[in-house]
Enzyme design. Structure first.
Site, PDB file in Angstrom:
ATOM      1  N   SER A  62       0.825  -1.220   0.000  1.00 11.34           N
ATOM      2  CA  SER A  62       0.000   0.000   0.000  1.00 11.34           C
ATOM      3  C   SER A  62       0.854   1.263   0.000  1.00 11.34           C
ATOM      4  O   SER A  62       2.081   1.196   0.101  1.00 11.34           O
ATOM      5  CB  SER A  62      -0.947   0.000   1.212  1.00 11.34           C
ATOM      6  OG  SER A  62      -0.268   0.423   2.367  1.00 11.34           O
ATOM      7  N   LEU A  64       3.054   4.458  -0.226  1.00 15.56           N
ATOM      8  CA  LEU A  64       4.268   4.836  -0.952  1.00 15.56           C
ATOM      9  C   LEU A  64       4.962   3.621  -1.576  1.00 15.56           C
ATOM     10  O   LEU A  64       5.460   3.699  -2.703  1.00 15.56           O
ATOM     11  CB  LEU A  64       5.226   5.566   0.012  1.00 15.56           C
ATOM     12  CG  LEU A  64       6.554   6.024  -0.586  1.00 15.56           C
ATOM     13  CD1 LEU A  64       6.347   6.985  -1.753  1.00 15.56           C
ATOM     14  CD2 LEU A  64       7.428   6.688   0.487  1.00 15.56           C
ATOM     15  N   SER A 194      11.564   9.791   7.745  1.00 15.07           N
ATOM     16  CA  SER A 194      10.488  10.787   7.834  1.00 15.07           C
ATOM     17  C   SER A 194      11.103  12.091   8.319  1.00 15.07           C
ATOM     18  O   SER A 194      12.209  12.093   8.870  1.00 15.07           O
ATOM     19  CB  SER A 194       9.454  10.294   8.852  1.00 15.07           C
ATOM     20  OG  SER A 194       8.694  11.369   9.357  1.00 15.07           O
ATOM     21  N   TYR A 207       7.306   6.593  17.207  1.00 14.91           N
ATOM     22  CA  TYR A 207       7.536   6.749  15.757  1.00 14.91           C
ATOM     23  C   TYR A 207       8.767   7.620  15.506  1.00 14.91           C
ATOM     24  O   TYR A 207       9.662   7.254  14.739  1.00 14.91           O
ATOM     25  CB  TYR A 207       6.292   7.367  15.111  1.00 14.91           C
ATOM     26  CG  TYR A 207       6.371   7.546  13.613  1.00 14.91           C
ATOM     27  CD1 TYR A 207       6.335   6.449  12.757  1.00 14.91           C
ATOM     28  CD2 TYR A 207       6.469   8.817  13.042  1.00 14.91           C
ATOM     29  CE1 TYR A 207       6.402   6.603  11.369  1.00 14.91           C
ATOM     30  CE2 TYR A 207       6.529   8.989  11.662  1.00 14.91           C
ATOM     31  CZ  TYR A 207       6.489   7.880  10.834  1.00 14.91           C
ATOM     32  OH  TYR A 207       6.556   8.040   9.466  1.00 14.91           O
ATOM     33  N   LYS A 211      12.377   6.587  13.774  1.00 12.05           N
ATOM     34  CA  LYS A 211      12.897   7.242  12.565  1.00 12.05           C
ATOM     35  C   LYS A 211      14.234   7.953  12.847  1.00 12.05           C
ATOM     36  O   LYS A 211      15.089   8.005  11.973  1.00 12.05           O
ATOM     37  CB  LYS A 211      11.854   8.232  12.008  1.00 12.05           C
ATOM     38  CG  LYS A 211      10.572   7.557  11.496  1.00 12.05           C
ATOM     39  CD  LYS A 211      10.846   6.609  10.331  1.00 12.05           C
ATOM     40  CE  LYS A 211       9.579   6.052   9.715  1.00 12.05           C
ATOM     41  NZ  LYS A 211       9.831   5.132   8.599  1.00 12.05           N
ATOM     42  N   THR A 242      -1.542   8.685   2.442  1.00 17.52           N
ATOM     43  CA  THR A 242      -1.597   7.217   2.417  1.00 17.52           C
ATOM     44  C   THR A 242      -2.421   6.742   3.613  1.00 17.52           C
ATOM     45  O   THR A 242      -3.021   7.540   4.323  1.00 17.52           O
ATOM     46  CB  THR A 242      -0.178   6.616   2.560  1.00 17.52           C
ATOM     47  OG1 THR A 242       0.300   6.936   3.868  1.00 17.52           O
ATOM     48  CG2 THR A 242       0.776   7.137   1.511  1.00 17.52           C
TER      49      THR A 242
HETATM   50  N1  LIG Z   1       2.355   8.790   4.966  1.00 18.90           N
HETATM   51  C1  LIG Z   1       3.149   9.717   5.473  1.00 18.90           C
HETATM   52  O1  LIG Z   1       2.706  10.825   5.809  1.00 18.90           O
HETATM   53  C2  LIG Z   1       4.597   9.431   5.634  1.00 18.90           C
HETATM   54  C3  LIG Z   1       5.130   8.155   5.540  1.00 18.90           C
HETATM   55  N2  LIG Z   1       6.455   7.959   5.758  1.00 18.90           N
HETATM   56  C4  LIG Z   1       7.024   6.610   5.710  1.00 18.90           C
HETATM   57  O2  LIG Z   1       6.723   6.006   4.464  1.00 18.90           O
HETATM   58  C5  LIG Z   1       6.744   4.594   4.623  1.00 18.90           C
HETATM   59  C6  LIG Z   1       5.521   3.993   3.933  1.00 18.90           C
HETATM   60  O3  LIG Z   1       4.364   4.360   4.652  1.00 18.90           O
HETATM   61  P1  LIG Z   1       2.974   4.683   3.932  1.00 18.90           P
HETATM   62  O4  LIG Z   1       2.961   4.164   2.576  1.00 18.90           O
HETATM   63  O5  LIG Z   1       2.691   6.091   4.173  1.00 18.90           O
HETATM   64  O6  LIG Z   1       1.985   3.847   4.876  1.00 18.90           O
HETATM   65  P2  LIG Z   1       1.030   2.583   4.583  1.00 18.90           P
HETATM   66  O7  LIG Z   1       0.391   2.261   5.886  1.00 18.90           O
HETATM   67  O8  LIG Z   1       0.153   2.869   3.423  1.00 18.90           O
HETATM   68  O9  LIG Z   1       2.047   1.436   4.178  1.00 18.90           O
HETATM   69  C7  LIG Z   1       2.842   0.814   5.119  1.00 18.90           C
HETATM   70  C8  LIG Z   1       3.417  -0.453   4.523  1.00 18.90           C
HETATM   71  O10 LIG Z   1       4.265  -1.071   5.507  1.00 18.90           O
HETATM   72  C9  LIG Z   1       3.936  -2.442   5.593  1.00 18.90           C
HETATM   73  N3  LIG Z   1       4.121  -2.967   6.934  1.00 18.90           N
HETATM   74  C10 LIG Z   1       3.658  -2.454   8.090  1.00 18.90           C
HETATM   75  N4  LIG Z   1       4.011  -3.224   9.124  1.00 18.90           N
HETATM   76  C11 LIG Z   1       4.724  -4.250   8.609  1.00 18.90           C
HETATM   77  C12 LIG Z   1       5.356  -5.385   9.172  1.00 18.90           C
HETATM   78  N5  LIG Z   1       5.324  -5.646  10.486  1.00 18.90           N
HETATM   79  N6  LIG Z   1       6.000  -6.238   8.340  1.00 18.90           N
HETATM   80  C13 LIG Z   1       6.038  -6.018   7.023  1.00 18.90           C
HETATM   81  N7  LIG Z   1       5.468  -4.962   6.418  1.00 18.90           N
HETATM   82  C14 LIG Z   1       4.812  -4.097   7.217  1.00 18.90           C
HETATM   83  C15 LIG Z   1       2.479  -2.538   5.201  1.00 18.90           C
HETATM   84  O11 LIG Z   1       2.242  -3.780   4.643  1.00 18.90           O
HETATM   85  P3  LIG Z   1       1.162  -4.850   5.174  1.00 18.90           P
HETATM   86  O12 LIG Z   1       0.396  -4.180   6.277  1.00 18.90           O
HETATM   87  O13 LIG Z   1       0.352  -5.218   4.020  1.00 18.90           O
HETATM   88  O14 LIG Z   1       2.018  -5.945   5.628  1.00 18.90           O
HETATM   89  C16 LIG Z   1       2.362  -1.457   4.140  1.00 18.90           C
HETATM   90  O15 LIG Z   1       2.661  -1.978   2.882  1.00 18.90           O
HETATM   91  C17 LIG Z   1       6.814   4.325   6.125  1.00 18.90           C
HETATM   92  O16 LIG Z   1       8.124   3.987   6.481  1.00 18.90           O
HETATM   93  C18 LIG Z   1       6.436   5.669   6.721  1.00 18.90           C
HETATM   94  O17 LIG Z   1       6.984   5.854   8.007  1.00 18.90           O
HETATM   95  C19 LIG Z   1       7.306   8.986   6.020  1.00 18.90           C
HETATM   96  C20 LIG Z   1       6.838  10.251   6.107  1.00 18.90           C
HETATM   97  C21 LIG Z   1       5.461  10.578   5.919  1.00 18.90           C
HETATM   98  C1  LIG Z   2      11.254  29.952  11.146  1.00 14.09           C
HETATM   99  C2  LIG Z   2       9.883  29.371  11.213  1.00 14.09           C
HETATM  100  C3  LIG Z   2       9.917  27.968  11.658  1.00 14.09           C
HETATM  101  C4  LIG Z   2       8.574  27.432  11.850  1.00 14.09           C
HETATM  102  C5  LIG Z   2       8.663  26.128  12.496  1.00 14.09           C
HETATM  103  C6  LIG Z   2       7.357  25.737  13.009  1.00 14.09           C
HETATM  104  C7  LIG Z   2       7.395  24.383  13.553  1.00 14.09           C
HETATM  105  C8  LIG Z   2       6.216  23.651  13.072  1.00 14.09           C
HETATM  106  C9  LIG Z   2       6.403  22.220  13.255  1.00 14.09           C
HETATM  107  C10 LIG Z   2       6.036  21.511  12.028  1.00 14.09           C
HETATM  108  C11 LIG Z   2       6.029  20.105  12.318  1.00 14.09           C
HETATM  109  C12 LIG Z   2       5.949  19.383  11.048  1.00 14.09           C
HETATM  110  C13 LIG Z   2       5.966  17.975  11.340  1.00 14.09           C
HETATM  111  C14 LIG Z   2       6.079  17.243  10.074  1.00 14.09           C
HETATM  112  C15 LIG Z   2       6.019  15.858  10.403  1.00 14.09           C
HETATM  113  C16 LIG Z   2       6.019  15.045   9.198  1.00 14.09           C
HETATM  114  O1  LIG Z   2       6.072  15.481   8.091  1.00 14.09           O
HETATM  115  O2  LIG Z   2       5.967  13.773   9.468  1.00 14.09           O
HETATM  116  C17 LIG Z   2       5.826  12.896   8.412  1.00 14.09           C
HETATM  117  C18 LIG Z   2       5.294  11.663   8.968  1.00 14.09           C
HETATM  118  O3  LIG Z   2       6.004  10.704   9.116  1.00 14.09           O
HETATM  119  C19 LIG Z   2       3.869  11.674   9.285  1.00 14.09           C
HETATM  120  O4  LIG Z   2       3.531  10.606  10.126  1.00 14.09           O
HETATM  121  P1  LIG Z   2       2.306  10.769  11.141  1.00 14.09           P
HETATM  122  O5  LIG Z   2       1.998   9.387  11.608  1.00 14.09           O
HETATM  123  O6  LIG Z   2       2.794  11.620  12.254  1.00 14.09           O
HETATM  124  O7  LIG Z   2       1.159  11.382  10.404  1.00 14.09           O
END
Ligand SMILES: NC(=O)C1=CN([C@@H]2O[C@H](COP(=O)(O)OP(=O)(O)OC[C@H]3O[C@@H](n4cnc5c(N)ncnc54)[C@H](OP(=O)(O)O)[C@@H]3O)[C@@H](O)[C@H]2O)C=CC1
Ligand SMILES: CCCCCCCCCCCCCCCC(=O)OCC(=O)COP(=O)(O)O
Length: 325
Positions: A62, A64, A194, A207, A211, A242
């Site tokens: 799923s 990314l 992340s 989390y 990371k 996602t």
């Molecule tokens: N969405 C966002 O905002 C952000 C995402 N990321 C990172 O991007 C990456 C992908 O996440 P995203 O696509 O958003 O999330 P999804 O929940 O859509 O996808 C997560 C994927 O990880 C797999 N997964 C989870 N747990 C396990 C496990 N125990 N063993 C094997 N596979 C596992 C799932 O597969 P299944 O459950 O089918 O096994 C799934 O395919 C992650 O590392 C996330 O931290 C980083 C920043 C922002």
């Molecule tokens: C000079 C001006 C500076 C302003 C700074 C303001 C600070 C604001 C904080 C912003 C936080 C942003 C967090 C972004 C987090 C992010 O992108 O995470 C990605 C993820 O992994 C999301 O996962 P989640 O499970 O938390 O949805």
């Protein structure tokens, strides 16, 4: 007597004369040409780098990971798709092989199902992949889960589960595949981290910790692997639209089950996957794929930590009030 308008137009004419009669114009076009040529070469090399390469992608069921599978497949990679849900992987393979929207030769993907929290299954999966393909060129450690909760309410079991999925799993898979890469003196390890691998935001302790650990481990790996010509890319995206927040676990280990507004307003995973492919093709070492605010927050954390901590404390106060926690 010359008017100010006349003087201005005279100046303009003289400036144009200067530009055309000197080497400035050819130099400008020359620079642009060299830059364009460099970008073109970089693009061609990136394409060749991925074509026919054995690329392992975790979390391909799923979000990314699924989109990464699509872009790497279209670029001609020999894919090994990993996840826990075999049916979802089979469906993705059907979808990929049915599409003909690419000019390069494509390869039918292979799938391996295993859970990243199971060390034995990881070793077996790596052995199966190596047996089948002989080598791995690019490993994309993408799979992950998120988490929401207060530190005080969260059981250590939940902390461990997030660390096992996001940190120990990718570390174990990387270690299982590294010896064959070292032997060939070739390979590329990608870690999808992340923005929270660079800054910690409240109610995401497990989390953000997982990371941050990812960033640290793969930064060390990059330095240690340089002697074997193995590349390491850490990718730090901001919010992506996602199922990450839906699949997140909470303080007691139950599923969060909600798509947060921030996630819903995040970047399209299709675009982020294209950026991942480009970063891999260019062998980038550390990539931030986020809007201005998260990027600024990283600078703020480094340059004015006191101010950053105050902002985070205020964010925690506000969130506590709104959720009554
Ligand atoms: N969405 C966002 O905002 C952000 C995402 N990321 C990172 O991007 C990456 C992908 O996440 P995203 O696509 O958003 O999330 P999804 O929940 O859509 O996808 C997560 C994927 O990880 C797999 N997964 C989870 N747990 C396990 C496990 N125990 N063993 C094997 N596979 C596992 C799932 O597969 P299944 O459950 O089918 O096994 C799934 O395919 C992650 O590392 C996330 O931290 C980083 C920043 C922002
Ligand atoms: C000079 C001006 C500076 C302003 C700074 C303001 C600070 C604001 C904080 C912003 C936080 C942003 C967090 C972004 C987090 C992010 O992108 O995470 C990605 C993820 O992994 C999301 O996962 P989640 O499970 O938390 O949805």
């Amino acid at each position: 007597m010359a008017t100010s308008a006349n003087r201005k137009s005279l100046l303009k004419v003289r400036a144009m004369d200067f530009i055309t009669s000197t080497a400035i114009l050819p130099l400008l076009f020359g620079c642009l040409g060299v830059f364009g040529l460099f970008r073109l070469l970089q693009w061609v090399r990136g394409k060749a780098y991925v074509r026919n390469a054995v690329v392992v992608i975790t979390g391909a069921t799923s979000g990314l990971g699924r989109e990464c599978a699509k872009v790497f497949y279209a670029a001609g990679a020999k894919l090994v798709l990993c996840g826990r849900n075999g049916e979802a992987l089979e469906e993705l393979i059907r979808e990929l092989t049915a599409s003909h929207a690419t000019k390069v030769q494509t390869h039918k993907p292979y799938m391996v199902t295993f859970d990243l929290t199971d060390p034995g299954a990881i070793v077996a999966a790596a052995a199966e992949i190596l047996q089948c393909f002989g080598c791995v060129d690019i490993l994309v450690n993408n799979a992950g889960i998120s988490y929401r909760g207060t530190i005080m309410d969260t059981t250590v079991d939940v902390d461990k589960r997030v660390m096992e999925t996001n940190y120990f799993g990718p570390v174990a898979l990387t270690k299982a595949l590294l010896p064959s890469m070292i032997k060939r003196r070739q390979g590329h390890i990608v870690a999808v981290s992340s923005i929270q691998g660079k800054i910690s935001i409240p109610f995401r302790s497990a989390y953000a910790a997982s990371k941050h650990a990812t960033q640290a481990f793969f930064d060390c790996l990059r330095a240690e692997m340089e002697q074997y010509e193995i590349e390491v890319t850490v990718i730090s995206p901001g919010y992506i639209h996602t199922n990450l927040s839906v699949n997140a676990i909470t303080a007691d280990g139950s599923r969060y089950g909600v798509t947060d507004k921030t996630t819903a307003q995040g970047r399209s995973p299709v675009e982020v996957a294209q950026d991942v492919l480009a970063a891999v093709g260019k062998k980038k070492k550390d990539v931030i794929l986020a809007d201005v605010l998260p990027s600024l927050a990283i600078y703020l954390r480094t340059l004015a930590p006191g101010l950053f901590f105050s902002l985070m404390a205020s964010r925690a106060r506000k969130e506590r009030k709104s959720k009554n926690v």
